[in-house]
Design a protein around this motif. Sequence first.
Motif, PDB file in Angstrom:
ATOM      1  N   ILE A 128      15.956  16.722   1.563  1.00 46.25           N
ATOM      2  CA  ILE A 128      14.855  16.132   2.331  1.00 46.25           C
ATOM      3  C   ILE A 128      14.426  17.049   3.470  1.00 46.25           C
ATOM      4  O   ILE A 128      13.234  17.293   3.674  1.00 46.25           O
ATOM      5  CB  ILE A 128      15.256  14.739   2.871  1.00 46.25           C
ATOM      6  N   TYR A 129      15.410  17.567   4.204  1.00 47.71           N
ATOM      7  CA  TYR A 129      15.090  18.318   5.421  1.00 47.71           C
ATOM      8  C   TYR A 129      15.031  19.836   5.221  1.00 47.71           C
ATOM      9  O   TYR A 129      14.493  20.548   6.065  1.00 47.71           O
ATOM     10  CB  TYR A 129      16.101  17.975   6.517  1.00 47.71           C
ATOM     11  N   PHE A 130      15.600  20.336   4.102  1.00 48.48           N
ATOM     12  CA  PHE A 130      15.540  21.778   3.818  1.00 48.48           C
ATOM     13  C   PHE A 130      15.094  21.957   2.374  1.00 48.48           C
ATOM     14  O   PHE A 130      15.779  22.559   1.552  1.00 48.48           O
ATOM     15  CB  PHE A 130      16.905  22.437   4.039  1.00 48.48           C
ATOM     16  N   ASN A 131      13.931  21.433   2.076  1.00 49.07           N
ATOM     17  CA  ASN A 131      13.442  21.373   0.700  1.00 49.07           C
ATOM     18  C   ASN A 131      13.056  22.756   0.187  1.00 49.07           C
ATOM     19  O   ASN A 131      12.563  23.583   0.935  1.00 49.07           O
ATOM     20  CB  ASN A 131      12.222  20.437   0.655  1.00 49.07           C
ATOM     21  N   GLY A 132      13.304  23.001  -1.105  1.00 44.34           N
ATOM     22  CA  GLY A 132      12.806  24.242  -1.687  1.00 44.34           C
ATOM     23  C   GLY A 132      13.699  24.881  -2.729  1.00 44.34           C
ATOM     24  O   GLY A 132      13.222  25.352  -3.756  1.00 44.34           O
ATOM     25  N   ALA A 133      15.016  24.920  -2.495  1.00 47.97           N
ATOM     26  CA  ALA A 133      15.924  25.672  -3.378  1.00 47.97           C
ATOM     27  C   ALA A 133      16.398  24.822  -4.559  1.00 47.97           C
ATOM     28  O   ALA A 133      17.594  24.663  -4.794  1.00 47.97           O
ATOM     29  CB  ALA A 133      17.109  26.188  -2.577  1.00 47.97           C
ATOM     30  N   HIS A 134      15.442  24.309  -5.346  1.00 50.91           N
ATOM     31  CA  HIS A 134      15.818  23.423  -6.452  1.00 50.91           C
ATOM     32  C   HIS A 134      16.507  24.181  -7.575  1.00 50.91           C
ATOM     33  O   HIS A 134      17.426  23.671  -8.215  1.00 50.91           O
ATOM     34  CB  HIS A 134      14.579  22.703  -6.990  1.00 50.91           C
ATOM     35  N   SER A 135      16.056  25.399  -7.830  1.00 49.80           N
ATOM     36  CA  SER A 135      16.653  26.210  -8.904  1.00 49.80           C
ATOM     37  C   SER A 135      18.106  26.545  -8.583  1.00 49.80           C
ATOM     38  O   SER A 135      18.980  26.485  -9.459  1.00 49.80           O
ATOM     39  CB  SER A 135      15.852  27.502  -9.094  1.00 49.80           C
ATOM     40  N   LEU A 136      18.364  26.886  -7.317  1.00 53.15           N
ATOM     41  CA  LEU A 136      19.741  27.184  -6.903  1.00 53.15           C
ATOM     42  C   LEU A 136      20.628  25.959  -7.047  1.00 53.15           C
ATOM     43  O   LEU A 136      21.794  26.059  -7.447  1.00 53.15           O
ATOM     44  CB  LEU A 136      19.752  27.675  -5.453  1.00 53.15           C
ATOM     45  N   ALA A 137      20.069  24.788  -6.706  1.00 54.50           N
ATOM     46  CA  ALA A 137      20.830  23.538  -6.833  1.00 54.50           C
ATOM     47  C   ALA A 137      21.184  23.278  -8.289  1.00 54.50           C
ATOM     48  O   ALA A 137      22.310  22.862  -8.602  1.00 54.50           O
ATOM     49  CB  ALA A 137      20.031  22.370  -6.261  1.00 54.50           C
TER      50      ALA A 137
END
Length: 685
Positions: free
Chosen positions: A25-34
């Motif tokens: 929620i607060y550091f959105n962006g690294a979905h691929s890494l997740a």
Amino acid sequence: MSAFWLAFPFVRFTFFFIAGILCAIYFNGAHSLALIALCVSFGIFALLKIWLPVSRKQRFVHYQSALAYIFLFAFGYYILHLNTDTRHNNHIRHCEDTIDFFMANVVSEAEDKGGYLKVLAQVKKIKTRSGWKTARGKVLLYVEGASSSEFRYGYTYLIKAAPISIKAPSNPEEFDYAKYLSYKNVFHRAYVKKGAYTYLAYHPSNFIVDISLRIRNYLDGVLANLIQDKTAYAVTTALVLGVRNEMDNSLRQAYTSAGVMHVLAVSGMHVALIYSVLVVLLGSMKKIKHGNIIFTMSILCALWLYALITGFTPSVLRAVCMFSFVVLAKSINRNTNIYNTLAISAFVLLCLNPYLIVDVGFQLSYVAVAGIVFIYGKLYHLREYENPLKNHAWSILCVTIAAQIATFPLTIFYFHQFPVYFLFTNLIIIPLSTCILYAGIATLLLSLFMPLGKALAYITEKLVYLMNRIILIVEKLPYHVIDKIYISWLEVIIIYGIIVAVFLFIHTRKKIFFHIYTVFILCIVSWQYVEILMQNNQSKLAVFHIKQHTAIAFVQGRSALLLCDSLLVQNEEKLHYHVYPYLNSIGVKYPKVESLKSATRIAYSDGKNFLCYFKGLLIGIFLEKPKSNVANNIKVNYAIGPAWILKKVKADTKIASLGYPKRYDDVHIHHYVTSCGAFIKNLSD
């Protein structure tokens, strides 16, 4: 790992899962890494479990635990991404063309706001200059002159309007409605003119929800027919069915100030009361063959039936889900830790909708239940009464204190107030609201037997009248609420640390918890001391953005002079919404509000333009083009006014209250309030 933590496996798992959601929620962006972390941690964990010899598994148990935590953290991070509508390429947020028409399906009940209807709709198709195309995205509709019967759940409409993005607030500390709606995957609103919509079809997105809302509306109509007094009906339908649209704002505020708003939100307390009655009524089933299974299934069916007739409101779903896990745990004779049961129910709900973690109701529900479990027993056993009536009163008092202790840090953080008489009020209101709940349900069950139904409705009406009278009396008591309290998230965490340390010290008598308590107390006192010291030495100039109004604050220490136009001075509602939150947050609780035309600080005025001094600076407020030589020839430090007027004003710093940068590039405006939000200048340096 200590034996203490081993007793809470699901608490630990849920903690890392929630941590992943919050980071997304607060550091959105690294979905691929997740996703990579999710797959890698699962793969390594599976390999260790399958290929590692039994004799060596104990040596790698800590690594397996770490991998499990990484997996849950990554799972939480990625599941939030999956539940975010804007990730889809056909979301209307990504549409660059102007939308002329759109097809949308109603996905909520309509709210009549007097003159217009407010309803949530799911976009299916949009029409731009390139033609029709499939799209998605929720839009909050404001429909002029429509009735709630026109916009029912499941109705599909062709609407002539352009969805517009919901903007963030223009003033600091103002309620962020855009962020609130974004957590519900709503990013757009549309203002629909009268008649600019055409009914197309009936296609409910969820038939169970549709049936649930129809049942609730029917039962709401039954209560409306049987209960004559409008206020009593509004409270009863809110308490029994969760329909709060009929509640008067002043009465709603009275319940909030008294600290008993929870009785009007169908939630855990109501489900607990229904559960306790069901246990008494159906307890004899356990004596028959397979009675335990029949009893469990009957309880679960009854609880979910109640969720059905209340329209599957989020608060009821949370409570029913929570109690379902408790009932299931008891049915299989598992003496499971209640904290683990709570953690499992929270995990399941967050898997279905991870954005619940930022829902205030979700947070308060789980914190309240956890607080009651943790604190209630320790308080109750301090004193026991042989008299059943005294013992029951003491039990209610302990539950109230436990819930209030557990929730007050969050309540202060979100609502900035604390009800002083909550103990006295809850001691009376909880038993009274319990009677109203039972009487209301009995009224619905026996409504077909008209004389009996009317008699029960009359009793319910009088009970509600009595409860309302008590609430209104409490509201008139002196110092009934301490308001304008602002604390940070860090202070909330410190306060919870103090609460946990105090009760653990009382329970275990271990000195370590006393030392932790002392450290936390020193932290909160030091924090408050530094904050008050900074507030006492502050000097600020604030120009707020309020449509069609002027509001300028001169802050000195913990006091402030607020200069407004004559209409805004009389509009307390707008001041409370746009201006006071910021002033309260910097320690100014009671600003002095004056009209520009009659303000004592004004050094010069020609009726429309004003000059004043603050901290040795000359500040000009210009509402029209200066006509006098004084206003024309003098150079001010700060000039505030519409951009087209500031063009003719001499100033070091120009703050445009109206106008946009593209139209006034040649004016050398330093700050546009209309596009950049409120102007806050620290003058302490």
